[in-house]
Design a protein around this motif. Structure first.
Motif, PDB file in Angstrom:
ATOM      1  N   MET A  96       0.829  -1.210   0.000  1.00  0.00           N
ATOM      2  CA  MET A  96       0.000   0.000   0.000  1.00  0.00           C
ATOM      3  C   MET A  96       0.864   1.260   0.000  1.00  0.00           C
ATOM      4  O   MET A  96       0.511   2.266  -0.623  1.00  0.00           O
ATOM      5  N   GLY A  97       1.991   1.192   0.695  1.00  0.00           N
ATOM      6  CA  GLY A  97       2.906   2.333   0.726  1.00  0.00           C
ATOM      7  C   GLY A  97       3.437   2.663  -0.657  1.00  0.00           C
ATOM      8  O   GLY A  97       3.575   3.843  -1.014  1.00  0.00           O
ATOM      9  N   LYS A  98       3.721   1.626  -1.431  1.00  0.00           N
ATOM     10  CA  LYS A  98       4.185   1.844  -2.812  1.00  0.00           C
ATOM     11  C   LYS A  98       3.096   2.504  -3.654  1.00  0.00           C
ATOM     12  O   LYS A  98       3.377   3.382  -4.488  1.00  0.00           O
ATOM     13  N   LEU A  99       1.858   2.094  -3.428  1.00  0.00           N
ATOM     14  CA  LEU A  99       0.734   2.732  -4.136  1.00  0.00           C
ATOM     15  C   LEU A  99       0.650   4.211  -3.773  1.00  0.00           C
ATOM     16  O   LEU A  99       0.487   5.071  -4.647  1.00  0.00           O
ATOM     17  N   ALA A 100       0.765   4.497  -2.464  1.00  0.00           N
ATOM     18  CA  ALA A 100       0.651   5.879  -1.998  1.00  0.00           C
ATOM     19  C   ALA A 100       1.796   6.750  -2.522  1.00  0.00           C
ATOM     20  O   ALA A 100       1.586   7.901  -2.916  1.00  0.00           O
ATOM     21  N   ALA A 101       2.994   6.190  -2.532  1.00  0.00           N
ATOM     22  CA  ALA A 101       4.150   6.952  -3.014  1.00  0.00           C
ATOM     23  C   ALA A 101       3.984   7.327  -4.483  1.00  0.00           C
ATOM     24  O   ALA A 101       4.507   8.340  -4.944  1.00  0.00           O
ATOM     25  N   THR A 102       3.226   6.507  -5.219  1.00  0.00           N
ATOM     26  CA  THR A 102       3.014   6.746  -6.649  1.00  0.00           C
ATOM     27  C   THR A 102       1.711   7.493  -6.938  1.00  0.00           C
ATOM     28  O   THR A 102       1.671   8.425  -7.749  1.00  0.00           O
ATOM     29  N   ASN A 103       0.638   7.089  -6.262  1.00  0.00           N
ATOM     30  CA  ASN A 103      -0.698   7.567  -6.626  1.00  0.00           C
ATOM     31  C   ASN A 103      -1.241   8.720  -5.789  1.00  0.00           C
ATOM     32  O   ASN A 103      -2.214   9.366  -6.197  1.00  0.00           O
ATOM     33  N   ALA A 104      -0.682   8.962  -4.610  1.00  0.00           N
ATOM     34  CA  ALA A 104      -1.237  10.001  -3.740  1.00  0.00           C
ATOM     35  C   ALA A 104      -1.107  11.387  -4.379  1.00  0.00           C
ATOM     36  O   ALA A 104      -0.092  11.705  -5.009  1.00  0.00           O
ATOM     37  N   SER A 105      -2.139  12.204  -4.205  1.00  0.00           N
ATOM     38  CA  SER A 105      -2.087  13.575  -4.729  1.00  0.00           C
ATOM     39  C   SER A 105      -1.641  14.555  -3.648  1.00  0.00           C
ATOM     40  O   SER A 105      -1.149  15.636  -3.946  1.00  0.00           O
ATOM     41  N   MET A 155       6.337   4.235   5.007  1.00  0.00           N
ATOM     42  CA  MET A 155       5.853   2.869   5.242  1.00  0.00           C
ATOM     43  C   MET A 155       6.689   1.835   4.466  1.00  0.00           C
ATOM     44  O   MET A 155       7.022   0.778   4.989  1.00  0.00           O
ATOM     45  N   VAL A 156       6.987   2.167   3.229  1.00  0.00           N
ATOM     46  CA  VAL A 156       7.793   1.249   2.400  1.00  0.00           C
ATOM     47  C   VAL A 156       9.158   1.022   3.053  1.00  0.00           C
ATOM     48  O   VAL A 156       9.625  -0.119   3.183  1.00  0.00           O
ATOM     49  N   LYS A 157       9.775   2.103   3.500  1.00  0.00           N
ATOM     50  CA  LYS A 157      11.109   2.016   4.085  1.00  0.00           C
ATOM     51  C   LYS A 157      11.106   1.272   5.429  1.00  0.00           C
ATOM     52  O   LYS A 157      11.845   0.302   5.620  1.00  0.00           O
ATOM     53  N   ASP A 158      10.256   1.722   6.364  1.00  0.00           N
ATOM     54  CA  ASP A 158      10.271   1.163   7.720  1.00  0.00           C
ATOM     55  C   ASP A 158       9.719  -0.260   7.779  1.00  0.00           C
ATOM     56  O   ASP A 158      10.297  -1.133   8.446  1.00  0.00           O
ATOM     57  N   HIS A 159       8.609  -0.491   7.097  1.00  0.00           N
ATOM     58  CA  HIS A 159       8.031  -1.842   7.133  1.00  0.00           C
ATOM     59  C   HIS A 159       8.861  -2.812   6.290  1.00  0.00           C
ATOM     60  O   HIS A 159       8.914  -4.007   6.586  1.00  0.00           O
ATOM     61  N   GLY A 160       9.505  -2.314   5.248  1.00  0.00           N
ATOM     62  CA  GLY A 160      10.405  -3.167   4.469  1.00  0.00           C
ATOM     63  C   GLY A 160      11.553  -3.665   5.326  1.00  0.00           C
ATOM     64  O   GLY A 160      11.921  -4.852   5.289  1.00  0.00           O
ATOM     65  N   LYS A 161      12.104  -2.769   6.146  1.00  0.00           N
ATOM     66  CA  LYS A 161      13.197  -3.137   7.049  1.00  0.00           C
ATOM     67  C   LYS A 161      12.715  -4.132   8.105  1.00  0.00           C
ATOM     68  O   LYS A 161      13.378  -5.127   8.391  1.00  0.00           O
ATOM     69  N   ALA A 162      11.541  -3.869   8.677  1.00  0.00           N
ATOM     70  CA  ALA A 162      10.976  -4.774   9.688  1.00  0.00           C
ATOM     71  C   ALA A 162      10.690  -6.154   9.094  1.00  0.00           C
ATOM     72  O   ALA A 162      10.927  -7.185   9.741  1.00  0.00           O
ATOM     73  N   ASN A 163      10.185  -6.174   7.856  1.00  0.00           N
ATOM     74  CA  ASN A 163       9.914  -7.455   7.187  1.00  0.00           C
ATOM     75  C   ASN A 163      11.191  -8.268   7.031  1.00  0.00           C
ATOM     76  O   ASN A 163      11.195  -9.488   7.222  1.00  0.00           O
ATOM     77  N   ASP A 164      12.286  -7.595   6.662  1.00  0.00           N
ATOM     78  CA  ASP A 164      13.566  -8.286   6.500  1.00  0.00           C
ATOM     79  C   ASP A 164      14.055  -8.850   7.834  1.00  0.00           C
ATOM     80  O   ASP A 164      14.600  -9.961   7.893  1.00  0.00           O
ATOM     81  N   GLU A 165      13.857  -8.096   8.906  1.00  0.00           N
ATOM     82  CA  GLU A 165      14.265  -8.564  10.238  1.00  0.00           C
ATOM     83  C   GLU A 165      13.445  -9.791  10.642  1.00  0.00           C
ATOM     84  O   GLU A 165      13.981 -10.746  11.212  1.00  0.00           O
ATOM     85  N   LEU A 166      12.156  -9.744  10.348  1.00  0.00           N
ATOM     86  CA  LEU A 166      11.283 -10.872  10.699  1.00  0.00           C
ATOM     87  C   LEU A 166      11.665 -12.116   9.893  1.00  0.00           C
ATOM     88  O   LEU A 166      11.681 -13.231  10.422  1.00  0.00           O
ATOM     89  N   LYS A 167      11.996 -11.919   8.621  1.00  0.00           N
ATOM     90  CA  LYS A 167      12.444 -13.046   7.791  1.00  0.00           C
ATOM     91  C   LYS A 167      13.742 -13.640   8.332  1.00  0.00           C
ATOM     92  O   LYS A 167      13.938 -14.858   8.314  1.00  0.00           O
TER      93      LYS A 167
END
Length: 204
Positions: free
Chosen positions: A82-91, A102-114
């Motif tokens: 959703m963050g990627k959508l917002a970074a592209t589509n938000a006005s 969201m893309v940056k922080d949750h991407g990092k958290a996802n990698d830690e969880l993996k």
């Protein structure tokens, strides 16, 4: 005189002969004393001693640990998508910046969880559940101010739920490193909620 010379030759011959015999014995001894290979009876390789730490960790996970890990993995994926959508589509610039965060922080958290899952030998989900997929699909078709409002609303509600889940894992979880992961992410999630509420106020 002749006899003396012969005697000397005879003694010399005997000494030479004796020396040759000794050398032969030494050589014979050397040739028979080939050293046996060290530890020739030991089986090479530790295949029989494979560490059972990973299996033990998986078995040590409680239902709470597994439920949290699954929810965190799916929730983290949704936040990034959703963050990627917002970074592209938000006005709205605030909403766009929120999506990028969201893309940056949750991407990092996802990698830690993996990384945790790999060490623990636990298989995380690799796709959203049906409810999350529907939210994503509905958001994807929105445009302009309608998109901004829906995204901001979703981020507020999702982060309230995330904070509750992460706090619960930090206090009730069993596996130490997963509890640590959960408690360490609470401040970030609280910051996300604050920024989501700002974005929501900006697009009313």
């Amino acid at each position: 005189m002749k006899n003396s010379i012969l005697a000397i030759f005879a003694v010399a011959a005997m000494v030479a002969c004796k020396k040759n015999e000794t050398t032969a014995v030494d050589q014979s001894t050397d040739s028979n004393s080939v050293s046996a290979p060290a530890d020739s009876g030991r089986v090479v390789g530790d295949s029989a001693n494979v560490s059972t730490d990973t299996k033990a960790t998986t078995n040590a996970l409680s239902d709470q640990d597994k439920k949290f890990a699954d929810a965190a993995a799916k929730g983290g994926m949704m936040e990034v998508m959703m963050g990627k959508l917002a970074a592209t589509n938000a006005s709205n610039a605030t909403v766009k910046a929120l999506g990028e965060m969201m893309v940056k922080d949750h991407g990092k958290a996802n990698d830690e969880l993996k990384g945790w899952a790999t060490k623990a030998g636990y298989a995380l989900p690799t796709a959203l559940d049906s409810d999350q997929q529907k939210k994503y699909d509905d958001l994807k078709v929105k445009k302009g101010a309608e998109f901004d409002k829906m995204y901001a609303d979703l981020m507020v509600s999702d982060h309230k739920m995330d904070i509750a889940e992460f706090k619960k894992q930090a206090s009730e979880g069993t596996e130490t490193s997963l509890k640590s992961f959960a408690s360490g992410k609470v401040p970030t999630l609280e910051h996300h909620l604050m920024e989501s509420e700002k974005a929501k106020a900006a697009v009313k």
